[in-house]
Design a protein around this motif. Structure first.
Motif, PDB file in Angstrom:
ATOM      1  N   CYS A 235     -33.963  14.561  -3.259  1.00  0.00           N
ATOM      2  CA  CYS A 235     -34.197  15.355  -2.053  1.00  0.00           C
ATOM      3  C   CYS A 235     -35.622  15.161  -1.536  1.00  0.00           C
ATOM      4  O   CYS A 235     -35.836  14.920  -0.348  1.00  0.00           O
ATOM      5  CB  CYS A 235     -33.923  16.827  -2.351  1.00  0.00           C
ATOM      6  SG  CYS A 235     -34.243  17.921  -0.965  1.00  0.00           S
ATOM      7  N   VAL A 236     -36.592  15.238  -2.426  1.00  0.00           N
ATOM      8  CA  VAL A 236     -37.990  15.101  -2.006  1.00  0.00           C
ATOM      9  C   VAL A 236     -38.283  13.668  -1.578  1.00  0.00           C
ATOM     10  O   VAL A 236     -39.063  13.436  -0.645  1.00  0.00           O
ATOM     11  CB  VAL A 236     -38.947  15.578  -3.120  1.00  0.00           C
ATOM     12  CG1 VAL A 236     -40.402  15.350  -2.723  1.00  0.00           C
ATOM     13  CG2 VAL A 236     -38.720  17.062  -3.415  1.00  0.00           C
ATOM     14  N   LEU A 237     -37.658  12.689  -2.222  1.00  0.00           N
ATOM     15  CA  LEU A 237     -37.816  11.302  -1.774  1.00  0.00           C
ATOM     16  C   LEU A 237     -37.357  11.146  -0.331  1.00  0.00           C
ATOM     17  O   LEU A 237     -38.079  10.607   0.517  1.00  0.00           O
ATOM     18  CB  LEU A 237     -37.013  10.366  -2.673  1.00  0.00           C
ATOM     19  CG  LEU A 237     -36.928   8.902  -2.203  1.00  0.00           C
ATOM     20  CD1 LEU A 237     -38.299   8.242  -2.182  1.00  0.00           C
ATOM     21  CD2 LEU A 237     -35.950   8.119  -3.062  1.00  0.00           C
ATOM     22  N   TYR A 238     -36.160  11.622  -0.025  1.00  0.00           N
ATOM     23  CA  TYR A 238     -35.640  11.525   1.335  1.00  0.00           C
ATOM     24  C   TYR A 238     -36.497  12.297   2.341  1.00  0.00           C
ATOM     25  O   TYR A 238     -36.639  11.883   3.494  1.00  0.00           O
ATOM     26  CB  TYR A 238     -34.224  12.099   1.391  1.00  0.00           C
ATOM     27  CG  TYR A 238     -33.109  11.231   0.863  1.00  0.00           C
ATOM     28  CD1 TYR A 238     -33.221   9.849   0.761  1.00  0.00           C
ATOM     29  CD2 TYR A 238     -31.894  11.806   0.489  1.00  0.00           C
ATOM     30  CE1 TYR A 238     -32.176   9.074   0.296  1.00  0.00           C
ATOM     31  CE2 TYR A 238     -30.832  11.033   0.026  1.00  0.00           C
ATOM     32  CZ  TYR A 238     -30.976   9.678  -0.072  1.00  0.00           C
ATOM     33  OH  TYR A 238     -29.927   8.911  -0.519  1.00  0.00           O
ATOM     34  N   ALA A 239     -37.038  13.437   1.922  1.00  0.00           N
ATOM     35  CA  ALA A 239     -37.753  14.326   2.843  1.00  0.00           C
ATOM     36  C   ALA A 239     -39.184  13.898   3.115  1.00  0.00           C
ATOM     37  O   ALA A 239     -39.767  14.281   4.131  1.00  0.00           O
ATOM     38  CB  ALA A 239     -37.743  15.753   2.304  1.00  0.00           C
ATOM     39  N   SER A 240     -39.752  13.122   2.227  1.00  0.00           N
ATOM     40  CA  SER A 240     -41.187  12.839   2.272  1.00  0.00           C
ATOM     41  C   SER A 240     -41.481  11.446   2.796  1.00  0.00           C
ATOM     42  O   SER A 240     -40.585  10.632   3.027  1.00  0.00           O
ATOM     43  CB  SER A 240     -41.769  12.971   0.860  1.00  0.00           C
ATOM     44  OG  SER A 240     -41.281  11.923   0.026  1.00  0.00           O
ATOM     45  N   ASP A 241     -42.771  11.148   2.933  1.00  0.00           N
ATOM     46  CA  ASP A 241     -43.179   9.812   3.367  1.00  0.00           C
ATOM     47  C   ASP A 241     -42.908   8.752   2.309  1.00  0.00           C
ATOM     48  O   ASP A 241     -42.932   7.558   2.609  1.00  0.00           O
ATOM     49  CB  ASP A 241     -44.661   9.807   3.747  1.00  0.00           C
ATOM     50  CG  ASP A 241     -44.903  10.353   5.143  1.00  0.00           C
ATOM     51  OD1 ASP A 241     -43.906  10.634   5.850  1.00  0.00           O
ATOM     52  OD2 ASP A 241     -46.068  10.516   5.532  1.00  0.00           O
ATOM     53  N   ALA A 242     -42.626   9.176   1.081  1.00  0.00           N
ATOM     54  CA  ALA A 242     -42.228   8.208   0.057  1.00  0.00           C
ATOM     55  C   ALA A 242     -40.919   7.522   0.436  1.00  0.00           C
ATOM     56  O   ALA A 242     -40.647   6.398   0.003  1.00  0.00           O
ATOM     57  CB  ALA A 242     -42.082   8.900  -1.298  1.00  0.00           C
TER      58      ALA A 242
END
Length: 263
Positions: A235-242
């Protein structure tokens, strides 16, 4: 200057809207985004469940608020968007997670139940994405949309599961993700999907009881079902600049079940 990994995953200053966020997978995703620094607005139909979820999120140090809304209803979707934008400002991250299922043999599946599942699981995703994009993401040329699909959208079911409407809806969500990601890339909006396998939740409680958690785990290469941490990283991968160069994609988080079942 090239950013560090920690900086790429940091969501400080971002605002996220999570539907179906009062319990289960939606609440896990709200925790993930909030723990990464985002302000979160969660929504579901029941105010008491939302109040409890926001209290839990706030106790974890997350800036969290709630709006009660039924994402199967056009008027509620519009009100949810209005209240979120008014109270939280622009939405950087939209997580479409609210969903419904229905169990019945295909030959006897009620059309009313088919419509209920499709209206929430597909039409609701589209309408909320459209409104948030037009009012907040497209004008600013930035945004992240995360759609919660399912491994049920990748293939058929074991004999104990008769959920044709649910499976069809989740297959639609996967192609909705691909198509929208292709179309809205020009606005710097990424659109990606998470396909969970079996996780403990209200929706899966019946199947887990019928089939047995240990039996379901035994069919996964990792010999386990999902827990309250397993969706957070993706989830954080998809949501972030990463994840800024990832769009139109789906990934199964299922302990490997879809690998051995042909997904």
């Amino acid at each position: 200057m090239t950013r560090t990994v920690q900086q790429l995953f940091d969501l400080t200053g971002k605002t996220a809207l999570i539907t179906g966020g009062s319990r289960g997978l939606g609440l896990q995703l709200a925790h993930a985004l909030g723990e990464a620094g985002a302000k979160v607005m969660i929504s579901s139909r029941k105010a008491d469940e939302l109040e409890a979820a926001v209290a839990e999120l706030q106790a974890a140090g997350i800036d969290a608020r709630w709006v009660a809304a039924d994402c199967a209803k056009d008027a509620d979707i519009a009100r949810l968007a209005d209240e979120t934008l008014q109270r939280m400002g622009d939405v950087d991250i939209l997580v479409n997670n609210a969903g419904a299922s229905w169990g019945a043999p295909a030959e006897d599946h009620p059309i009313e139940a088919w419509d209920k599942v499709m209206n929430l699981n597909v039409r609701g995703y589209f309408l909320l994405s459209q409104i948030i994009a037009k009012r907040s993401m497209i004008p600013r040329k930035q945004g992240r949309i995360i759609n919660v699909a399912s491994i049920a959208g990748l293939n058929g079911n074991p004999a104990i599961m008769t959920t044709i409407a649910y499976n069809t809806s989740k297959g639609a969500v996967i192609n909705f993700t691909r198509t929208l990601g292709a179309e809205w890339g020009k606005y710097n909006i990424t659109v990606n999907a998470i396909c969970p396998g079996f996780f403990p939740s209200k929706m899966t409680a019946g199947i887990l009881k019928m089939a047995g958690e240990e039996n379901l785990a035994a069919h996964a290469p990792l010999r386990r079902i999902g827990d309250d941490e397993d969706l957070k990283g993706l989830c954080v991968l998809y949501a972030s600049d990463a994840g800024k160069h990832i769009t139109g994609q789906w990934l199964a988080v299922d302990g490997g079940v879809s690998v051995v079942t042909g997904g």
